[in-house]
Design an enzyme around this catalytic site. Sequence first.
Site, PDB file in Angstrom:
ATOM      1  N   GLU A   1      -6.185  -5.790   3.770  1.00 28.77           N
ATOM      2  CA  GLU A   1      -6.235  -6.977   2.912  1.00 28.77           C
ATOM      3  C   GLU A   1      -7.365  -6.846   1.892  1.00 28.77           C
ATOM      4  OE1 GLU A   1      -2.998  -9.150   4.258  1.00 28.77           O
ATOM      5  OE2 GLU A   1      -4.438 -10.098   2.929  1.00 28.77           O
TER       6      GLU A   1
ATOM      7  N   THR B   1       0.817  -1.221   0.000  1.00 25.37           N
ATOM      8  CA  THR B   1       0.000   0.000   0.000  1.00 25.37           C
ATOM      9  C   THR B   1       0.850   1.270   0.000  1.00 25.37           C
ATOM     10  OG1 THR B   1      -1.651  -1.181   1.261  1.00 25.37           O
ATOM     11  CG2 THR B   1      -1.792   1.210   1.328  1.00 25.37           C
TER      12      THR B   1
ATOM     13  N   THR C   1     -11.165  -3.008   6.145  1.00 19.68           N
ATOM     14  CA  THR C   1     -10.400  -2.161   5.223  1.00 19.68           C
ATOM     15  C   THR C   1      -9.138  -2.833   4.700  1.00 19.68           C
ATOM     16  OG1 THR C   1     -11.222  -0.167   6.323  1.00 19.68           O
ATOM     17  CG2 THR C   1      -9.206   0.064   5.031  1.00 19.68           C
TER      18      THR C   1
ATOM     19  N   ASP D   1     -10.137  -3.502   0.709  1.00 18.96           N
ATOM     20  CA  ASP D   1     -11.297  -2.799   1.258  1.00 18.96           C
ATOM     21  C   ASP D   1     -12.569  -3.550   0.859  1.00 18.96           C
ATOM     22  OD1 ASP D   1     -12.460  -0.060   2.312  1.00 18.96           O
ATOM     23  OD2 ASP D   1     -13.590  -0.614   0.526  1.00 18.96           O
TER      24      ASP D   1
ATOM     25  N   GLY E   1       2.741  -2.885   8.402  1.00 22.44           N
ATOM     26  CA  GLY E   1       2.915  -3.571   9.683  1.00 22.44           C
ATOM     27  C   GLY E   1       4.324  -4.108   9.814  1.00 22.44           C
TER      28      GLY E   1
ATOM     29  N   ARG F   1     -26.484 -11.830  34.381  1.00 19.79           N
ATOM     30  CA  ARG F   1     -27.042 -10.543  34.778  1.00 19.79           C
ATOM     31  C   ARG F   1     -28.566 -10.565  34.749  1.00 19.79           C
ATOM     32  NH1 ARG F   1     -25.665  -4.981  36.194  1.00 19.79           N
ATOM     33  NH2 ARG F   1     -27.331  -3.704  35.331  1.00 19.79           N
TER      34      ARG F   1
ATOM     35  N   GLY G   1     -22.886  -0.879  29.983  1.00 19.68           N
ATOM     36  CA  GLY G   1     -21.671  -0.178  30.387  1.00 19.68           C
ATOM     37  C   GLY G   1     -20.519  -1.133  30.643  1.00 19.68           C
TER      38      GLY G   1
ATOM     39  N   SER H   1      -6.393   0.944  -2.522  1.00 24.14           N
ATOM     40  CA  SER H   1      -6.978  -0.248  -3.108  1.00 24.14           C
ATOM     41  C   SER H   1      -6.465  -0.519  -4.511  1.00 24.14           C
ATOM     42  CB  SER H   1      -8.499  -0.095  -3.158  1.00 24.14           C
ATOM     43  OG  SER H   1      -8.996   0.081  -1.855  1.00 24.14           O
TER      44      SER H   1
END
Lengths: 752, 752
Positions: free
Chosen positions: A548, A270, A546, A550, A309, A441, A525, A276
Site C-alpha cells: 500500500e 503492482t 512496504t 513503500d 493478494g 515474570r 525466548g 512503487s
Amino acid sequence: MEKYSPGILQYIPFFYVIWSDDLLSASEVAIVEKALEQDNSLSKEERDTLFKWLKRTNPPSNKEFKNWKHTISKSMVKLVESDTYPLATFSQKVVCRYNDECPFNENLKYIEVNLGIQPNHYNHLFDVEVIHQKTSHYYNAHELDALLKGKHANVIDNFRSFLSRPLFDWNIHRDKDEFRKRVLEQVQFLGENGYGAMAYPKSYGGTEDMEGYAAIFENLMYVDGSLAIKFGVQFGLFGGSIQKLGTKKHHDRYLKKTGEAKLLGCFAMTETGHGSNVRGIKTTATYDSKTDEIIIHTPGDKDNKEYIGNALHAKMATVFAQLIVNGKNEGVHAILVPLRDDEHRLLPRIKVEDNGYKLGLNGVDNGKIWFNQVHVPRENLLNMYGHIKDDGSYHSDIQNPNKRFFTMLGTLVGGRICVARAGLGGAKFALAIAVKHALRRRQFNDNIKIQEDLLLDYPTHQLRLTPLVASAYVYHVTLDRIMEAYCNEDHTDKRKVETQVAGLKSLITWYANDAIQECREACGGKGYLLENRIADLKGDVDIFTTFEGDNTVLLQLAAKGVLSDFRAEFNSAGFSSVLRLLTTQLGERLSAINPVYTNKTDKEHLYNPKFHGHAFNYRTKRLTYTLAMRIRDQIKKGVPSYQAFLKVQTHLLALGKAYSVELAYTLFSDFASTLKDEKNRLLFQKLGTLYALYEIRKDAEWYLEQGYMGRTKSKAIRQRVERLCSELRPHMEVLVDGFGIPEHCITAPIAV
Amino acid sequence: MEKYSPGILQYIPFFYVIWSDDLLSASEVAIVEKALEQDNSLSKEERDTLFKWLKRTNPPSNKEFKNWKHTISKSMVKLVESDTYPLATFSQKVVCRYNDECPFNENLKYIEVNLGIQPNHYNHLFDVEVIHQKTSHYYNAHELDALLKGKHANVIDNFRSFLSRPLFDWNIHRDKDEFRKRVLEQVQFLGENGYGAMAYPKSYGGTEDMEGYAAIFENLMYVDGSLAIKFGVQFGLFGGSIQKLGTKKHHDRYLKKTGEAKLLGCFAMTETGHGSNVRGIKTTATYDSKTDEIIIHTPGDKDNKEYIGNALHAKMATVFAQLIVNGKNEGVHAILVPLRDDEHRLLPRIKVEDNGYKLGLNGVDNGKIWFNQVHVPRENLLNMYGHIKDDGSYHSDIQNPNKRFFTMLGTLVGGRICVARAGLGGAKFALAIAVKHALRRRQFNDNIKIQEDLLLDYPTHQLRLTPLVASAYVYHVTLDRIMEAYCNEDHTDKRKVETQVAGLKSLITWYANDAIQECREACGGKGYLLENRIADLKGDVDIFTTFEGDNTVLLQLAAKGVLSDFRAEFNSAGFSSVLRLLTTQLGERLSAINPVYTNKTDKEHLYNPKFHGHAFNYRTKRLTYTLAMRIRDQIKKGVPSYQAFLKVQTHLLALGKAYSVELAYTLFSDFASTLKDEKNRLLFQKLGTLYALYEIRKDAEWYLEQGYMGRTKSKAIRQRVERLCSELRPHMEVLVDGFGIPEHCITAPIAV
C-alpha cells in the site's frame, strides 16, 4: 540514632524520597514548602528544621540522610503499594510505631499527590519489605476502551463478540494451502454476516460506515494478520475499486456479491518490474473499436502483475493498465477482468503463479498474473473518471491526465489508513502480551527480598515498553481523526488528507514494527514461540512498511505535499516572495527561542503541550524552509528538478517524518483536551506528554544542532521520559487492557 | 553562449562539479589551487580566471554556472563511468570536441584523485547520457575475502567447497519434524567429516582450532540458520561442556563420539522460571553417599529445563543444577545425564516436551525437560572445577563459590563469540542479497533518461546499506581478534575478555538484526518471499539477541566489568582516590576539547582515526565517571548496592554499548593500519571512518549534550556520512563479494 519528634517524623519518609531523587525542581520544592506552611500540627522549630532540610544549596548531610533511613528501617513498617496514598499512609504508620497519637495528615497527602510520587519511585529505597502489586486500579480499563472506541462503540463491541466464534480460534498453520483455505472460510463468513460490505452504500448491503470498517479491520488483527489482509483485499481493494472507480452498472452487477464474498476478486496493480511507480506500469488495455472490446496484455518479461493478494482464489481482477484508445495512451485505468470460470478453472490466455511462502501472511494467496491478449467488453472499464464513449472515443471530465491519475489513486487512500490501523492493532496486541508477561515474570533478585523483581520493575524494561504504549494511544486517536477527515464529504482539501495519510501510514507502520520487535525481545525466548503470538505479528506486520505504498516513497510524497503550497511557484519570480513569507513566519518563531527558552528545564515547561507543539512545528517549518532553499539553489543553477529532488532525498524523508509526528501529536492533544472527565483527561495528557518528549528525544541531535534546545534541556527531557515511564508503571496493565483486545483472543500462555 | 579557451574549457566539468557540491572545504579548494599552479598549459589570464572562480566568498554567478552547464551539454560527450579517471577523461573529450589538440591533463587527474570525486557524485549533474556501470572493478573481491579470512583461509576455503554438496542445498521446510530430520542429517555429516571436533584436542579427533571453528560456524549461516545453531548446540555447547568442564575420564569416554555426532547431546541450563539468572536455577543434584549416586531433580512447577536445543534428538544432557553434598549447596555444577536408550526411548523419570513452532530456527528441536529423582553415577559430575571425593566430601581448588561459578561459565564464553559470528554471517548474507538486488532493480526515472535509476543510485538507499556493509567489515575483524585473545593461553586477563565478549555479543547481534531488517525493507516485497532468503535470516537471527545471554543483561555485565577495576573500592576510603584518578584522566581529555576542536569540521580532522578514537574513548571514560559518581552518591546515602545499580540501569546500558563500540573500532583500526597493500589499506580505513562517523552520528545527541561536539561539527559529520556512502557506491558489489559467500549458497532469485 537521633530521635525525631512526631511532627518531624511524619515528614521523614517524604524527605528521604525527595532527597534520593535527582530530579527535584524548584517548583517541586515549592509544593513541599506550601504543605509545611499549611501544616498546623507543626511547631515553629519543627517547621524551621524541615525548611532547612529543603535547601538545595545546602542539602542535608549524609549523616542526616542515613539517620532518616535508619529510623525508617527500625520502625519495621511495611510499605503497602495498594494503599490509596501509600507514602502518606506509610508515614502515618511509622509515627504510630513510635507514638500513641498518629492521625492521618492531609498535608502529606497533598505532597504525595502534587509531586506525583509513585510507589515504584521509592520502593527500592526502603529495605523493609514492600507489598508489591502488579497493577493499580486507579484508572479503569473499560473507560479507556470506551474513549478509544468513541462513537463506534456499538459496532466494535458487536464485532468483538462476533469474533468469539470457534471459526476465529487461533491455530498454528504451517501449510499454506490449508492456512489459505481456513482464512478464506473466515472471510466468507464475515462477508455473509455483513461485515464485508460495511463501507458500501446501503443499497448494496452496506452501512456506509467506512470509519467503523477501519475499526473492525484493526480488530481482525487480534484474530490473525492473514485474515485482516485477505479481508482488506477482497472488500477494501477489490470491492473498493468497484465502488470508487466504477459506476452504477458495475455497482449493480458486482458490489453486493463482492460484499458478501460471493464474488472473490483481486486488485492487480503492482508489476514485477514496477513496484512503487504505478504510473510506469506496462500492462496495456487497448480498445479495439471493431469488436468493442478492451484487450488486456502483459507486454514484457517483468511486466506481469506481482504479489497480488487473492490471486489464487479470485474469480475476477481489477487490472490497472495503460489505456490505449485510438492509438493514444490515456494513462493508467482500471478494468475488470474475469480470471476463472465457475469451476474455478483459469480462463484462456491467463496465467497465474503462486508467490509461494513468505515471511508472514501465509494465509493470503499472493500470486503473479500474466495476460496474453485477453479480451473483455468495453463496459468492464471502471469508468468513473474516464470512459470510452459509444462512438469509440475517450472522454474524461478531468482534462489533466496527471490530475486524473491522482484522483483515481486518491480514492484508494482509505486502504492506507486501514493498513496503518492494522499495524497499530498488531502493536497493541504485542504490547498487551509483553506488558502482561512483564507483570508475571520475575528475574534476579535482591538478597534482601524474597521474590525476584517483576520484569516491569526494571527501569530499562519500563523505558522499553511505556513510550510504545503511550504512542499506541496517540496513533489510535490520530488514525480515527484522519479517517473522519477522509470520509467527510465536506472536507475540501482532499489532497491534503492524502499527504497526511501518506506520512502517517509510514510513521505508524514503522512504529508498529519497532514496537513488536521490542515486545519480542522483552519477552525473551518466550516471545520467540509461535504460541505466544508475537512471532506471527512480527512476520505479518513486517510487510506493512512496504505494501500500500513503500514507506520511503510515501514519506517523500508527504514531504512534497508540504512543499506543494509553494511548489507551483518554483522557477518563477513568485518563488522568492513565498520564501520571504516563510522566512518571516519562521523568523517570528525563531525569535521566541531565546537562551532562557532553550535552557528551560522545569517540569511545568517540559510538560506543557505548548512547548511540544512549538517544538514539532518549529521542526517542520525549519525543515521545509531549508529544504526549499536547497532546492532553489539547485534550480537556480539549472539543475533539473528531478535531480534536485534526488539530491535532497534524505532531507525529504526527515521532513515527511517531522510533519507526520507533528500531525499525530496535534490531533491527539486536541482530542485529549476535550475529554470531560478530569482523571482520564490528565491521563491522556500525560500519555501525550510522554509521546512528545520521547519523540523530541529521538531527534535530540537535530534540536541541539539547531540550537533549539540547550544541553541541559536535552538531558532534562531524557530524565523526564524515564520519570514518566516509572510514574506510569502501576497503570501499565490497565493501559494495555484499555486497548480492548477481546480476552478470547489473548491466547498467549505467557500473558495468562 | 560564451566560448571558453581550451585551457579553461578542460577545467569546466570540474568547476561545475565542485560548485554543485555543498561540501567544498578550504582544504579541497587548496587541492584545486595546487593543480592550477602546477598546470603549465594554462596562460596567466586563464589561471587568474580559474582562481577567481574558486573564491568561496565570491562564488561564480548563476549565469556563469548555467553557461558551464550549457557548454557541457552542447558537447554531447558521454560520461563513461568505467573509465579509470572518468571526469578527467570526460574533460579531455569535451576539449577534443571543440579543439584539435586535446592531450590528457595530469593535473585534472590530480584533482579527481585528491578530491576523491566519484562518478556517482556528479553523474546526476549532467543531462548528457551517462553510461552507468553497476560496479567498479578498482578493488578485487578475492583480495578483500583473503584479508578477512586471514590465517584461516585454508580451512574456510575447504569448508566452503564442502558445503556445495547437495545435502546442503537450501529448501523451504515448513514441517518442523521433516526440517529437523534434515538438519540432523547435515549435522551428522559434518561430524563424520571432522568438522564437529575441530575445536577439540587432536587425540579426540580434533585440530584444536577454535578460531577456525568460529569461522566455519559463521559460514554455516549461508546454508541455514537452524543448521548453524544445532551444530553449535551439539559440538560447541554439549561437546564444549564435556571438554571444558569435564576431566580425562569424560573426554576418553564421550568427546570423540560427540565430535563425530555419534553421541548426540544437549546443554540443559536455562529453566522456565530462570532465564538470565543462572545462579538462581532450581534443579538440584543431590549426592547420595549411600548409593554413591547423584540424584537430579526438578523441584517445582517452573523449574524444568526450557528451550533446550537438541532435546528431542539427544541421548544425553549436560544438566546444570545446584549440587548438594552432605546437605550443603555447593552451587551450580554440570552433570551428564543420559536421557534416552539405544532405541531412543526416554529413560524412566524423565519427561521431554517439544517447545513447538518458533519464529525461526524450526530445524532445531527445542524442548523442555523434567527430572523426577533421576539417579546417575557420581562420575557423571563434570568435575574440572569441583568434585566429590571418594570419601563423599566435596572439593574444589577454587575456594570462593562465586569465583568458581564464574570460572565455569567463563569456559563457555567461546559460544558467545560464535553466536555473534553467526549473527554477523546472517547480516553479511542479507546485505549481499540486498546490494545485488539494488544493483539490478530499477525504479522511477527521470524524463530525460531512458532507463529508470538503479535502486542503489538513490541516496537514501545508499545511506541505508553502506554503513551496514562497513560495519560488517569492522565486526568481522573485531570478532576474529577477540577469538584470538580468548584462545590465547598466555592471555592473563580472562575476565577482561569475558567482559568484552559480553558487550560485543550484544552490539553485534543487535546490529545483525537491524541490518537484516533494513535489507528486508530495501528489497521491498521481494525481500518478504522466503525464496529470497532474507525472511528466514530475519526469523533465525532474531533470537540471537536473547540466547547465550540476553543482550540487555550482557551489556550490564560489560558495564560492570568496566567499573570492576575500582568496584572493589566502593564503600571504602580508597574509592575517592580512584575517582580522583579518573577525574584527572578525564580532565586531561576534557582539556583537549577547546572550542576549536569541538567545531573542527574539515575533512582531514573528521577522517582522522585519532579523532574517532578520541571521541569513543572520551564517551567511555565520561560515562564511567558519571556512572561511578551516581553510584557513589547513592551508596554514601546508604542505599544498598543492588538498588543503586538498579537505579542507574539505563546508564549501565549506555556504558556497555559505548565500551563495545570503542573496542570494535580500536581492534579494526589497528588491523587496518597493518595492511601492507596501500590500496586495500586505504579502503579498509575508509570503511573504518564510515563506521566511526556513523556511530558518532548515532549518538550525536550525547556528544552535543556533553559539549564534545559543536552544532556545525555534528552537521558536518552527517554530511560526511552521506558523502562516504556515495563514494563507496561504485564498490558496493565488490565489497559484498568480499564477504566470500559461496556462490552456490546465494540462491535468492533477486540477487542473480
